[in-house]
Each structure stands twice: as C-alpha cells, then as structure tokens.
Write an enzyme that holds these catalytic residues in place. Structure first.
Site, PDB file in Angstrom:
ATOM      1  N   GLY A  13       0.827  -1.207   0.000  1.00 16.31           N
ATOM      2  CA  GLY A  13       0.000   0.000   0.000  1.00 16.31           C
ATOM      3  C   GLY A  13       0.858   1.252   0.000  1.00 16.31           C
ATOM      4  CB  ALA A  15       0.855   3.884  -4.484  1.00 16.42           C
ATOM      5  N   GLY A  17      -1.552   7.169   1.229  1.00 22.07           N
ATOM      6  CA  GLY A  17      -1.990   7.024   2.612  1.00 22.07           C
ATOM      7  C   GLY A  17      -0.885   6.686   3.589  1.00 22.07           C
ATOM      8  CB  ILE A  18      -0.976   4.581   6.668  1.00 17.60           C
ATOM      9  CG1 ILE A  18      -2.080   5.365   7.393  1.00 17.60           C
ATOM     10  CG2 ILE A  18       0.030   4.025   7.670  1.00 17.60           C
ATOM     11  CD1 ILE A  18      -2.968   4.501   8.283  1.00 17.60           C
ATOM     12  N   GLY A  76      -4.893  -1.777   1.750  1.00 15.46           N
ATOM     13  CA  GLY A  76      -6.260  -2.005   2.198  1.00 15.46           C
ATOM     14  C   GLY A  76      -7.286  -1.406   1.263  1.00 15.46           C
ATOM     15  CB  SER A 116      -9.574  -0.243  11.220  1.00 14.99           C
ATOM     16  OG  SER A 116     -10.559   0.761  11.397  1.00 14.99           O
ATOM     17  CE1 TYR A 156     -11.030  -0.629   5.854  1.00 13.75           C
ATOM     18  CE2 TYR A 156     -12.039   0.135   7.900  1.00 13.75           C
ATOM     19  CZ  TYR A 156     -10.949   0.069   7.047  1.00 13.75           C
ATOM     20  OH  TYR A 156      -9.780   0.701   7.396  1.00 13.75           O
ATOM     21  CE  LYS A 160      -8.356  -2.513   7.579  1.00  8.75           C
ATOM     22  NZ  LYS A 160      -6.951  -2.650   7.100  1.00  8.75           N
TER      23      LYS A 160
END
Length: 262
Positions: A13, A15, A17-18, A76, A116, A156, A160
């Site tokens: 992930g 590319a 966000g976190i 995610g 999350s 979602y 999580k």
C-alpha cells in the site's frame, strides 16, 4: 527515530496514505524501502488475488536476495465489495506468512499490519469466522450476502476484526515470537487519506463517521502522524511488544469501550 544500521523494509500500500507516509519517513532515515502497490511501485501486485500475492512474495525474494528486516502490511480497501475482505484479510495474511521466511533471515526482524478502530464495532461473524478459518470462498460469499442484505458497510470492519484476531493468535507462536519476530497491528481512527477524504467531504457522511469514531484528541489524523508508531514497532528498539493491537485513534477506543477493554 533514527536507527543506527540501515534496514530493509517492504511496505504494501506504498503508493498512498499510511503506506506512502511511512515509506517516506523510513527512506528519509536512510533505510531501503521496497514499495508494493497495484501499479507504479517497486513491486506491482494485486493482493486481492492468489496470483498477485504469490507475485509479491516472489518479487520480494528476488529483489532482496531472500532477506528482509521488516514488513509493514498497509494495503487495504474500504469498498462495499468482496474485494475488501480479499485484500484486507487474505492479502495481508498472505503477505506476512509469505514474507516470514525472509524476515527470519533478516536482522532484528519485525512485522506490523494495519487493522482499524472499526475492529471493535459490531461485525459480521460469517465474514470474520470464514476468514479466520482460511476459507476465502466462504468469506467472499458472506461478503456478497452482506451486500445483498444492504449491509455492505460491515465488510470493512469485519475484515479488520478478523485481522486483529489473527495477529493475537499468530504472534505468540513458534514461527513468530519463538523465532524472535514481533508481530503487531495498529488500529487507526479516521486518517486523512485518498480513501477517506471523499467520504469526509460528503454532507452527512462526516457526521456519521465522527459519531462512529469519536476522536477527542486532535481529531482526524494525517498519515504522517501515524507513521512514527509503525517506525517504532518495526525498529530494533521494539524488543517486547508483540501480539498487540495498538490504537492510534485520538481516544476513540477509550470513548467507545471505556474501561471495558480487557
């Protein structure tokens, strides 16, 4: 946080966000970071598919010579779609299990995955239990059934929830703790990312989100405010934190669960 010896990280992930913020932080410290995402990264792989998961592991092995010091599984999805359970749970678990041999060959190996605060919300047991049983077909079918009932929003949080429980079950085992590899999850509250910003900008939706995830300390987080926690958990300084779901949520968990967290 500066680590004396440059380390080799793999961040999924990466590319946005976190994942992007954490990769940037680690690179700024002089570490080698392999980024993985759908496209435009060091490793392009679709973690919603078995083929993509195998590609991630194979390419990581090729690019690192078979050794990694840390893995941060940040990829995610937050869609009302079965792909959410496929990426968030099965993709994350395949990443960590597939790369564990590379970590075992590394120095001070560490692993973290992104759960999350929604993991503590009511979830769909059919989705979460199928995921924990390793039955992707059943988990996908349960996600489809949730959509048909008008409960696609539950996918979602269920993904999580299952992921947090997987970490709790897996971290103390011989393959992880016994091999000297701390394995943890973080549980962010609402983080300002390309995935969440459209929802927060939608009239009425922001109020629903803030009601479900109340964040009395400093409100919504920027991705680079979450990155330092991932930095610590994957550093050699973390010698004893394992099997934990570390909330970085502005107080949402404490607000929602009070002192009933144990």
């Amino acid at each position: 946080m500066s680590h004396a010896r440059p380390r080799t990280y793999l961040v999924t992930g990466a590319a946005s966000g976190i994942g992007e913020a954490t990769a940037a932080r680690l690179r700024a410290q002089g570490h080698t970071v392999l980024g993985a995402d759908l496209s435009g990264s060091d490793i392009d792989a679709d973690l919603s598919t078995p083929e993509g998961r195998a590609r991630l592991v194979d390419r990581a092995r090729e690019l690192t010579g078979g050794r990694l010091d840390a893995v941060i599984a940040s990829a995610g999805r937050q869609l009302f779609d079965p792909q959410t359970i496929q990426v968030n749970y099965f993709g994350a678990v395949a990443t960590l299990e597939g790369l564990r041999p590379l970590l075992a060959a590394g120095t001070d190996p560490r692993a973290v995955v992104i759960s999350s605060v929604t993991a503590i919300h009511p979830h769909d047991p059919a989705i979460a239990d199928a995921a924990l049983a390793g039955d992707e077909a059943a988990a996908t079918a349960a996600a489809e059934a949730a959509i048909q009932r008008g409960e696609g929003h539950a996918i979602y949080g269920s993904s999580k929830n299952a992921l947090a429980r997987w970490v709790r079950r897996t971290a103390p085992t011989a393959e992880w703790a016994g091999a000297g590899i701390p394995l943890n999850a973080i549980a962010p509250g609402t983080v300002l990312t390309p995935m969440t910003e459209p929802m927060l900008a939608t009239p009425g939706v922001r109020e629903i989100i803030d009601s479900a995830i109340p964040m009395p300390l400093n409100g919504h987080a920027a991705a680079d405010q979450v990155a330092p926690l991932l930095d610590f958990l994957t550093s050699p300084a973390n010698t004893h934190v394992t099997g934990q779901i570390v909330f970085v949520d502005g107080g949402a968990d404490a607000t929602l669960r009070g002192d009933g967290a144990w």
